[in-house]
Scaffold this motif. Structure first.
Motif, PDB file in Angstrom:
ATOM      1  N   GLU A 166      -4.489  -0.187 -12.145  1.00 24.41           N
ATOM      2  CA  GLU A 166      -2.738  -0.261 -11.327  1.00 24.41           C
ATOM      3  C   GLU A 166      -1.668  -0.737 -12.802  1.00 24.41           C
TER       4      GLU A 166
ATOM      5  N   LEU B 237      -1.396   4.377  -3.164  1.00 25.41           N
ATOM      6  CA  LEU B 237      -1.208   4.291  -3.819  1.00 25.41           C
ATOM      7  C   LEU B 237      -0.297   5.513  -4.232  1.00 25.41           C
TER       8      LEU B 237
ATOM      9  N   PHE C 124     -11.326   3.688  -6.056  1.00 24.83           N
ATOM     10  CA  PHE C 124     -10.263   3.240  -6.475  1.00 24.83           C
ATOM     11  C   PHE C 124     -10.231   1.927  -6.268  1.00 24.83           C
ATOM     12  N   GLU C 125     -10.628   1.493  -4.515  1.00 18.48           N
ATOM     13  CA  GLU C 125     -10.198   0.070  -4.122  1.00 18.48           C
ATOM     14  C   GLU C 125     -10.825  -1.020  -4.965  1.00 18.48           C
TER      15      GLU C 125
ATOM     16  N   ARG D 245       3.052  -2.572  -9.074  1.00 11.76           N
ATOM     17  CA  ARG D 245       2.534  -2.799  -8.448  1.00 11.76           C
ATOM     18  C   ARG D 245       4.269  -2.737  -7.591  1.00 11.76           C
TER      19      ARG D 245
ATOM     20  N   ASN E 211     -10.778  -1.673  -8.832  1.00 10.18           N
ATOM     21  CA  ASN E 211      -9.418  -2.617  -8.845  1.00 10.18           C
ATOM     22  C   ASN E 211      -9.893  -3.699  -8.559  1.00 10.18           C
TER      23      ASN E 211
ATOM     24  N   SER F 258       1.337   1.236  -5.347  1.00 10.92           N
ATOM     25  CA  SER F 258       0.332   0.365  -6.268  1.00 10.92           C
ATOM     26  C   SER F 258       0.998   2.345  -7.348  1.00 10.92           C
ATOM     27  N   ILE F 259       0.965   1.495  -8.572  1.00 12.84           N
ATOM     28  CA  ILE F 259       0.647   3.409  -9.642  1.00 12.84           C
ATOM     29  C   ILE F 259       0.065   3.124  -9.904  1.00 12.84           C
ATOM     30  N   PRO F 260      -1.877   3.561  -9.920  1.00  9.16           N
ATOM     31  CA  PRO F 260      -2.400   3.483 -10.842  1.00  9.16           C
ATOM     32  C   PRO F 260      -2.474   4.352 -12.447  1.00  9.16           C
TER      33      PRO F 260
ATOM     34  N   LYS G  35      -0.819  -7.518 -10.029  1.00 10.92           N
ATOM     35  CA  LYS G  35      -1.246  -6.166 -10.889  1.00 10.92           C
ATOM     36  C   LYS G  35      -3.130  -6.024 -10.704  1.00 10.92           C
TER      37      LYS G  35
ATOM     38  N   ILE H 198       1.805   8.743  -6.248  1.00 11.79           N
ATOM     39  CA  ILE H 198       1.061   9.814  -8.045  1.00 11.79           C
ATOM     40  C   ILE H 198       1.839  10.540  -8.227  1.00 11.79           C
TER      41      ILE H 198
END
Length: 162
Positions: A123, A20, A62-63, A126, A66, A135-137, A119, A22
């Motif tokens: 997210e 990720l 997060f996984e 991607r 997502n 990935s950008i969450p 994505k 951030i």
């Protein structure tokens, strides 16, 4: 062209599936993994609460949020304590299970391109960063979902038993 390149201080956070990306201002602390107190049986992604610097904070996967796979425990697990991107007096921080030590980096726009991969629901994008898929969450959505579950749980705890 002026020749100046815009840069953003960021962190690449290792995860089980894809790292990720951030902004570094979101990271309050990185610490060894400790099992949270399980308080949210209705969800698979909110793993429980952890006492951090005298405040109780939720721990998320997060996984799982997502819709990806998540092996709960490994020797490389850490907790990233994140500052919220949205204001909250009740929950100013939350923790995310990560795999290893996050890598600080200076992000330069020219080093990022969009990924053709679809994505996930949590997210924003991607991307390919320096030839690394990442990935950008959607941190605002993640925080909203945490708030919903924590508020619901607190309401249930506060209501008298019949």
């Amino acid at each position: 062209m002026s020749g100046s390149r815009q840069s953003i201080s960021s962190v690449l956070i290792p995860m089980q599936q894809r790292p990720l990306l951030i902004p570094s201002v979101c990271i309050a602390s990185i610490q060894d993994y400790s099992r949270p107190e399980e308080n949210y049986p209705e969800t698979q992604w909110l793993l429980g609460d952890l006492l951090w610097r005298g405040i109780k904070i939720p721990v998320v996967s997060f996984e799982r949020m997502n819709q990806g796979r998540f092996a709960e425990f490994s020797a490389t697990n850490r907790l990233a304590i994140l500052r919220r991107t949205s204001k909250s007096d009740k929950l100013p921080f939350y923790a995310m299970v990560v795999q290893g030590v996050p890598q600080p980096l200076t992000l330069i726009r020219e080093e990022v391109r969009n990924s053709a991969e679809e994505k996930g629901p949590m997210e924003k994008h991607r991307i390919i960063l320096r030839e690394i898929p990442a990935s950008i969450p959607d941190l605002a959505l993640l925080e909203q979902k945490i708030d919903e579950i924590v508020s619901k749980n607190q309401t249930l705890e506060a209501s008298p038993s019949a």
